[in-house]
Design an enzyme around this catalytic site. Structure first.
Site, short mmCIF file in Angstrom:
data_model
loop_
_atom_site.label_atom_id
_atom_site.label_comp_id
_atom_site.label_asym_id
_atom_site.label_seq_id
_atom_site.Cartn_x
_atom_site.Cartn_y
_atom_site.Cartn_z
N ARG A 50 11.11 4.01 5.77
CA ARG A 50 11.25 5.48 5.85
C ARG A 50 11.56 5.92 7.27
O ARG A 50 12.39 6.79 7.50
CB ARG A 50 9.97 6.15 5.33
CG ARG A 50 9.88 7.65 5.57
CD ARG A 50 11.06 8.41 4.98
NE ARG A 50 11.06 9.80 5.37
CZ ARG A 50 11.59 10.29 6.50
NH1 ARG A 50 12.13 9.50 7.40
NH2 ARG A 50 11.57 11.60 6.74
N LEU A 64 3.78 12.55 10.56
CA LEU A 64 3.51 12.58 9.12
C LEU A 64 4.28 11.46 8.43
O LEU A 64 5.18 11.72 7.61
CB LEU A 64 3.92 13.94 8.53
CG LEU A 64 3.26 15.16 9.13
CD1 LEU A 64 3.82 16.44 8.51
CD2 LEU A 64 1.76 15.10 8.96
N PRO A 65 3.96 10.21 8.75
CA PRO A 65 4.65 9.11 8.08
C PRO A 65 4.36 9.17 6.58
O PRO A 65 3.23 9.41 6.16
CB PRO A 65 4.07 7.86 8.73
CG PRO A 65 2.79 8.28 9.35
CD PRO A 65 2.92 9.74 9.66
N HIS A 66 5.40 8.98 5.78
CA HIS A 66 5.22 9.07 4.34
C HIS A 66 6.20 8.15 3.63
O HIS A 66 7.24 7.79 4.19
CB HIS A 66 5.39 10.52 3.85
CG HIS A 66 6.69 11.14 4.25
ND1 HIS A 66 6.90 11.67 5.51
CD2 HIS A 66 7.85 11.32 3.57
CE1 HIS A 66 8.12 12.15 5.58
NE2 HIS A 66 8.73 11.94 4.42
N ALA A 67 5.85 7.79 2.40
CA ALA A 67 6.70 6.89 1.63
C ALA A 67 6.32 6.98 0.16
O ALA A 67 5.21 7.39 -0.19
CB ALA A 67 6.55 5.45 2.12
#
Length: 154
Positions: A50, A64-67
């Protein structure tokens, strides 16, 4: 949606001695595994993939790391407070010391977006971030996040 739906007490951690963005993503993967039972390697790989699309450092020391992940059935999160900020390729080029990892099922639609909006609005509030940075205790951090009243979307 409320933080209580995304975050449980064991998914909040204060992390010492992280020196890079990659190591922070690995710490988030480890926390997802311990709190939610999802394999840390899969989480870390998904986060790195991501980040390759564009950095999730949103500014003011927040990332805000997201996956999306195979094998989960609901949106879930983890919160990490770093003792020392790290370079995260954030939009404002400032180092990051607050990270909220957000994970959704592959087929998640609007719930993932609602959760991302909730976290984003909450962590844009400088008073919330000030409280988080001043309280390096996981249970206190959890309480602050659950009591925060995010601003309404425009």
């Amino acid at each position: 949606m409320a933080f209580g739906n995304l975050l449980k007490p064991e998914a909040v951690k204060v992390v010492m001695s992280v020196t890079s963005k990659k190591r922070l993503l690995q710490e988030i993967g480890d926390l997802v595994q311990s709190a939610h039972g999802v394999h840390a390697g899969l989480v870390t790989e998904a986060l790195i993939a991501r980040e390759a699309l564009g950095p999730t450092g949103v500014g003011h020391g927040v990332a805000l790391p997201h996956a999306r992940l195979d094998g989960i059935d609901h949106v879930m999160g983890v919160f990490v407070l770093l003792d020392k900020p790290v370079d995260f390729d954030a939009v404002d080029r400032q180092p990051v010391d607050i990270a909220f990892g957000l994970f959704a099922p592959e087929e998640a639609g609007v719930e993932h977006l609602k959760a991302l909006a909730l976290v984003s609005r909450t962590l844009r509030d400088t008073s919330v971030c000030t409280k988080l940075r001043a309280n390096p205790d996981a249970s206190t951090l959890y309480a602050i996040l659950n009591e925060a009243k995010p601003a309404k979307a425009a």
